[in-house]
Motif scaffolding. Sequence first.
Motif, PDB file in Angstrom:
ATOM      1  N   ARG A  13       0.827  -1.245   0.012  1.00  0.00           N
ATOM      2  CA  ARG A  13       0.105   0.096   0.353  1.00  0.00           C
ATOM      3  C   ARG A  13       0.961   1.212   0.097  1.00  0.00           C
ATOM      4  N   TYR A  14       1.926   1.074   0.633  1.00  0.00           N
ATOM      5  CA  TYR A  14       2.828   2.300   0.673  1.00  0.00           C
ATOM      6  C   TYR A  14       3.690   2.642  -0.574  1.00  0.00           C
ATOM      7  N   TYR A  15       4.390   1.418  -1.044  1.00  0.00           N
ATOM      8  CA  TYR A  15       5.244   1.475  -2.078  1.00  0.00           C
ATOM      9  C   TYR A  15       4.974   0.856  -3.474  1.00  0.00           C
ATOM     10  N   GLY A  16       4.141   0.309  -3.457  1.00  0.00           N
ATOM     11  CA  GLY A  16       3.552  -0.675  -4.610  1.00  0.00           C
ATOM     12  C   GLY A  16       4.276  -1.801  -4.863  1.00  0.00           C
ATOM     13  N   ILE A  20      12.611  -7.086  -0.290  1.00  0.00           N
ATOM     14  CA  ILE A  20      13.556  -6.718   0.874  1.00  0.00           C
ATOM     15  C   ILE A  20      14.083  -5.323   0.888  1.00  0.00           C
ATOM     16  N   LEU A  21      14.609  -4.873  -0.274  1.00  0.00           N
ATOM     17  CA  LEU A  21      15.102  -3.491  -0.213  1.00  0.00           C
ATOM     18  C   LEU A  21      13.939  -2.535  -0.017  1.00  0.00           C
ATOM     19  N   THR A  22      12.629  -2.411  -0.488  1.00  0.00           N
ATOM     20  CA  THR A  22      11.759  -1.515  -0.123  1.00  0.00           C
ATOM     21  C   THR A  22      11.470  -2.007   1.146  1.00  0.00           C
ATOM     22  N   PHE A  23      11.508  -3.172   1.732  1.00  0.00           N
ATOM     23  CA  PHE A  23      11.220  -3.238   3.340  1.00  0.00           C
ATOM     24  C   PHE A  23      12.018  -2.557   4.265  1.00  0.00           C
ATOM     25  N   ILE A  24      13.415  -2.632   3.859  1.00  0.00           N
ATOM     26  CA  ILE A  24      14.374  -1.735   4.871  1.00  0.00           C
ATOM     27  C   ILE A  24      14.340  -0.500   4.503  1.00  0.00           C
ATOM     28  N   LYS A  25      14.093   0.310   3.429  1.00  0.00           N
ATOM     29  CA  LYS A  25      13.908   1.606   3.058  1.00  0.00           C
ATOM     30  C   LYS A  25      12.714   2.117   4.097  1.00  0.00           C
ATOM     31  N   ALA A  26      11.517   1.218   3.952  1.00  0.00           N
ATOM     32  CA  ALA A  26      10.214   1.503   4.621  1.00  0.00           C
ATOM     33  C   ALA A  26      10.570   1.524   6.129  1.00  0.00           C
ATOM     34  N   LEU A  27      11.429   0.777   6.706  1.00  0.00           N
ATOM     35  CA  LEU A  27      11.471   0.631   8.056  1.00  0.00           C
ATOM     36  C   LEU A  27      12.522   1.837   8.433  1.00  0.00           C
ATOM     37  N   ILE A  28      13.385   2.294   7.472  1.00  0.00           N
ATOM     38  CA  ILE A  28      14.235   3.392   7.799  1.00  0.00           C
ATOM     39  C   ILE A  28      13.553   4.800   7.838  1.00  0.00           C
ATOM     40  N   ILE A  29      12.768   5.022   6.781  1.00  0.00           N
ATOM     41  CA  ILE A  29      12.348   6.389   6.611  1.00  0.00           C
ATOM     42  C   ILE A  29      10.715   6.631   6.806  1.00  0.00           C
ATOM     43  N   ASN A  30      10.093   5.410   6.874  1.00  0.00           N
ATOM     44  CA  ASN A  30       8.600   5.914   7.169  1.00  0.00           C
ATOM     45  C   ASN A  30       8.258   5.433   8.464  1.00  0.00           C
ATOM     46  N   LYS A  31       7.926   6.449   9.137  1.00  0.00           N
ATOM     47  CA  LYS A  31       7.482   6.411  10.259  1.00  0.00           C
ATOM     48  C   LYS A  31       6.127   5.656  10.552  1.00  0.00           C
ATOM     49  N   SER A  32       5.055   5.852   9.763  1.00  0.00           N
ATOM     50  CA  SER A  32       3.764   5.105   9.679  1.00  0.00           C
ATOM     51  C   SER A  32       4.241   3.416   9.626  1.00  0.00           C
TER      52      SER A  32
END
Length: 151
Positions: A13-16, A20-32
Motif C-alpha cells: 500500500r505504501y510503495y507498490g 527486501i530493499l523496499t522493506f528496509i527503506k520503509a523501516l528506515i524512513i517511514n514512521k507510519s
Amino acid sequence: MFMNRYIQSDLFRYYGKYDILTFIKALIINKSFRVQYSYRLCDCRGVRYIGFMLYIFFRGGNRIPKSVKIGYGLYIGHGGPVIINPTAVIGNNVNLSQFTTIGSNEGKAAIIGDNVYIGPQVVLLQNLFQIMLQQLVIMQRLLIIIIQENI
C-alpha cells in the motif's frame, strides 16, 4: 519471519511492491510503516515480545491496541497520530489520515469495512453505524450530518 502477508500488504500500500530493499527503506524512513510493522509483529509467534517492544519504541502519537482487528493493507497517511479503540474493527485496504480517532465511550467502537478512506481530523465515536465498502469520510462536519440523519 520478517514479512508475513499482513506486512507485505501494508508495504504494498505504501510503495507498490514488497521486496527486501523496499522493506528496509520503509523501516528506515517511514514512521507510519514502522508503527504498523511493530504492531503486526505483536501477532507473530516467536517474535511477539520483540514486536511489543518495538511498538512501544516506534508508536509516537499513534495508539493502536493489540486487540484491534485490522485487515490487510492498512495505510496511515502523514505519520498519524491515529487513536483507535480496542473494540474497533478495520477492514482491508483502509486509509487513515492524520488526527483520526476511532473511539467509544461505552460499548463497541465503529466497524470500518473494506476500501474506506477516512480523511484528516475525523472522529468516529460508538458503533452508531457501519462504514461499508468503498466509502469516503472526509471531515467531521460531514460525519455529524450523516449521524444526525440516521438517528
